[in-house]
Write a protein that holds these residues in place. Structure first.
Motif, PDB file in Angstrom:
ATOM      1  N   ARG A 536      54.873  69.894 -15.379  1.00  0.00           N
ATOM      2  CA  ARG A 536      55.003  69.720 -13.448  1.00  0.00           C
ATOM      3  C   ARG A 536      55.099  68.918 -13.451  1.00  0.00           C
ATOM      4  NH1 ARG A 536      50.501  71.106  -9.953  1.00  0.00           N
ATOM      5  NH2 ARG A 536      49.333  68.937 -10.246  1.00  0.00           N
ATOM      6  N   LYS A 537      55.059  68.256 -13.518  1.00  0.00           N
ATOM      7  CA  LYS A 537      55.861  66.509 -13.322  1.00  0.00           C
ATOM      8  C   LYS A 537      57.805  65.975 -13.695  1.00  0.00           C
ATOM      9  CE  LYS A 537      51.966  63.945 -12.564  1.00  0.00           C
ATOM     10  NZ  LYS A 537      50.516  63.635 -13.018  1.00  0.00           N
ATOM     11  N   VAL A 538      58.082  67.198 -15.437  1.00  0.00           N
ATOM     12  CA  VAL A 538      59.210  67.053 -15.490  1.00  0.00           C
ATOM     13  C   VAL A 538      60.098  67.989 -13.941  1.00  0.00           C
ATOM     14  CG1 VAL A 538      60.316  68.006 -16.972  1.00  0.00           C
ATOM     15  CG2 VAL A 538      58.363  67.222 -17.344  1.00  0.00           C
ATOM     16  N   LEU A 539      59.594  69.253 -14.103  1.00  0.00           N
ATOM     17  CA  LEU A 539      59.857  70.060 -13.074  1.00  0.00           C
ATOM     18  C   LEU A 539      59.385  70.218 -11.839  1.00  0.00           C
ATOM     19  CD1 LEU A 539      57.705  73.327 -14.706  1.00  0.00           C
ATOM     20  CD2 LEU A 539      60.360  72.722 -15.490  1.00  0.00           C
ATOM     21  N   ALA A 540      59.323  68.765 -11.612  1.00  0.00           N
ATOM     22  CA  ALA A 540      59.361  68.049 -10.032  1.00  0.00           C
ATOM     23  C   ALA A 540      60.723  67.047 -10.135  1.00  0.00           C
ATOM     24  CB  ALA A 540      57.995  67.595  -9.428  1.00  0.00           C
ATOM     25  N   GLY A 541      60.867  66.489 -11.016  1.00  0.00           N
ATOM     26  CA  GLY A 541      62.058  65.615 -11.306  1.00  0.00           C
ATOM     27  C   GLY A 541      61.550  64.629 -11.496  1.00  0.00           C
ATOM     28  N   LEU A 542      59.601  64.193 -11.938  1.00  0.00           N
ATOM     29  CA  LEU A 542      59.555  62.727 -11.701  1.00  0.00           C
ATOM     30  C   LEU A 542      59.211  62.149 -12.326  1.00  0.00           C
ATOM     31  CD1 LEU A 542      56.012  63.914 -10.022  1.00  0.00           C
ATOM     32  CD2 LEU A 542      58.488  62.731  -8.299  1.00  0.00           C
ATOM     33  N   THR A 543      60.003  63.126 -14.594  1.00  0.00           N
ATOM     34  CA  THR A 543      59.923  61.924 -15.609  1.00  0.00           C
ATOM     35  C   THR A 543      60.205  63.361 -16.289  1.00  0.00           C
ATOM     36  OG1 THR A 543      59.029  61.373 -17.500  1.00  0.00           O
ATOM     37  CG2 THR A 543      57.712  63.427 -16.550  1.00  0.00           C
ATOM     38  N   THR A 544      60.842  63.090 -17.403  1.00  0.00           N
ATOM     39  CA  THR A 544      61.590  63.852 -18.217  1.00  0.00           C
ATOM     40  C   THR A 544      60.188  64.588 -19.494  1.00  0.00           C
ATOM     41  OG1 THR A 544      61.874  62.104 -19.814  1.00  0.00           O
ATOM     42  CG2 THR A 544      63.747  62.048 -17.686  1.00  0.00           C
TER      43      THR A 544
END
Length: 557
Positions: A536-544
């Motif tokens: 979810r955090k990859v898709l939100a642009g927060l991490t890789t």
């Protein structure tokens, strides 16, 4: 600006940066202590960078932007502060025989000759703006003096003696190393004696980076200096491990603590200093990495009147920071909070914190028995390590206390088996535990330099995604900039799985259900795994994707 103002103006006129009328206006508008070129900069006709780049080109010299260069602390010892200020130069690179110096006046050949004579190395000069030179002199040399003074003032006694040979340079070198580590947001400083070199590494966002290493011959002096600064460690004892603490004030209102540990190795004493920055105490749940839905769920758990909330994960997964974040969220005047920690890493206002000391009998169980007589509402236990501590914590939770603690397990459902393994009866586990939070840390993308990125096929397969899930996603990748020291990441955040203990789970625990069965039930209840929260955090642009894949390898199945 160059000493030969007329020569400078002719160059600016030749290159078309200014006109004759602008120069004449500058002559008429200048004050007694102001040059024409400064008037032209002040009035916006040209910029300092325009002038510096033009002069650099005229002198066949490179231009550098010092704002995007991090000067290594070891270089500052090569150019004394007085020399740097007199000639207005900043060292930016060096080898045993060469050095690169940034100057503001590429036409001042007298300065070049004087520096070559005093430094006695081959020097490559590069050009920077006067404001950038001034800012760098203040940032590095003035800050070093301020920190060295603060460090010297923080020493207590120094009864073990002092570093005698080359004392002042060693003090400055150590001060600059601490300042550099702080400025680079390092969590740990590792000083490691190897056979032929003395290695210095900073841990930044969980990853070790090797820095410019001090000369091997200074190894003993640097280690002794750090021991003296701790006030409690002996410089005479080199055969046994030692622990200490250093307090450093940076600027007027920032204080950091360093927890120091030494271990004897075959090539000398290895030192690790953990930087405890108190700014992390004020982190809210969003800063820890909770997305809005998980934050709402976790806030409801924090408002429970009693029971145990466990945070699990391996060493270095951010469990303690999360516990402090929880305490910060619920720390109110109408609640009495007591913690039992080993060690107490951060002092928190409004909270009674108890330090474990096994040597005098102040163990976790002994401390817990004592604090229960203090009538607290909320208890935080640094770690549940044995059956006695676990049972006291459970009894406290069953008698109206809200208890926070940590366990070393890989995921949330495994914590139930861990408690049973250390000797807690299953019916007590099911009665007391309200929820279990498992977590890992991933590096957060730098907000200044992240840009859209397309996942590779291997990353899509590793994360178990299909193309439809990528529609509308904001996948990003950091390209590196001055704000993140060209790493592409700045700071870390948690990825979480939250396991709620409901009536069905309690029944399963009482019947000694396996971890696999508990995990299946948790998934049926909607629990996201660590990897799913990471996705979810990859898709939100927060991490890789790379970060999430690397820290959730055990969760891949």
């Amino acid at each position: 600006m160059p000493a030969n103002e007329d020569y400078l103006l002719e160059i600016l006129l030749e290159t078309g940066l200014v006109t004759r009328s602008q120069v004449e206006h500058g002559r008429a508008a200048r004050t007694a202590d102001e040059t024409v070129s400064r008037v032209l900069v002040r009035e916006g006709v040209v910029t300092q960078e325009d002038i510096a780049r033009t002069l650099a080109s005229h002198a066949a010299m490179d231009f550098v932007d010092l704002a995007h260069i991090e000067v290594d602390s070891a270089l500052l010892g090569l150019i004394p502060k007085e020399t740097a200020r007199r000639y207005r130069v900043v060292p930016i690179a060096a080898t045993d025989s060469e050095m690169v110096l940034a100057v503001e006046d590429p036409l001042n050949f007298d300065t070049f000759d004087a520096l070559r004579h005093s430094i006695k190395r081959d020097i490559e000069f590069v050009c920077a703006t006067p404001d950038a030179i001034q800012a760098a002199l203040h940032k590095y040399y003035d800050a070093a003096d301020s920190l060295a003074s603060a460090l010297g003032a923080s020493e207590e006694g120094g009864g073990d003696g002092a570093v005698e040979e080359g004392d002042a340079p060693i003090i400055k070198m150590v001060s600059m190393m601490l300042l550099e580590a702080y400025n680079m947001r390092a969590s740990d400083i590792h000083l490691e004696p190897l056979e032929k070199r003395f290695r210095v590494r900073f841990r930044i966002d969980g990853v070790l980076h090797e820095m410019n290493n001090p000369p091997k011959k200074l190894q003993s002096a640097i280690i002794s200096r750090l021991k003296i600064m701790s006030g409690t460690m002996s410089i005479a004892e080199k055969r046994l491990p030692q622990d200490g603490r250093i307090q450093v004030r940076i600027g007027k209102d920032r204080q950091i603590d360093l927890r120091v540990s030494t271990v004897p190795t075959s090539h000398g004493e290895s030192i690790v200093m953990r930087i405890l920055d108190k700014t992390s105490l004020s982190l809210g749940l969003p800063e820890l990495g909770f997305l809005s839905d998980d934050q709402e769920l976790f806030e409801r758990l924090l408002k429970l009147p009693d029971g145990i909330l466990l945070v699990t994960g391996p060493t270095g997964s951010g469990k303690t920071t999360t516990l402090y974040g929880c305490l910060n969220f619920i720390n109110r005047p109408d609640k009495k909070l007591i913690t039992v920690e080993d060690p107490v890493e951060y002092q928190m206002g409004g909270i009674n914190q108890v330090q474990v000391n096994a040597e005098i009998g102040m163990t976790f169980p002994a401390a817990l028995r004592s604090i229960l007589r203090q009538a607290p509402n909320i208890i935080m236990i640094g770690e549940i390590r044995d059956a006695e501590t676990a049972n006291i914590a459970i009894n406290a939770s069953l008698t109206g206390h809200l208890v926070f603690s940590t366990l070393h397990t890989n995921d949330a459902p495994s914590a139930v088996a861990r408690l049973v393994d250390i000797g807690v009866q299953p019916f007590l586990v099911s009665s007391a535990v309200r929820a279990i939070l498992a977590q890992r840390l991933v590096r957060r993308l730098c907000p200044k330099c992240k840009e859209p990125h397309e996942l590779s096929e291997s990353e899509i397969q590793s994360l178990g995604l299909d193309r439809s899930q990528l529609a509308g996603a904001s996948v990003m990748k950091g390209i590196g900039c001055g704000a993140c020291k060209n790493l592409g990441y700045k700071g870390r955040m948690g990825i979480f799985e939250i396991f709620i203990i409901d009536d069905e789970v309690r029944h399963m625990v009482n019947n000694k259900a396996s971890t696999v069965e508990l995990r299946k039930r948790a998934r049926e209840m909607g629990m996201r795994t660590l990897r799913e929260d990471g996705i979810r955090k990859v898709l939100a642009g927060l991490t890789t994707a790379e970060e999430v894949i690397s820290v959730t390898m055990s969760d891949a199945s």
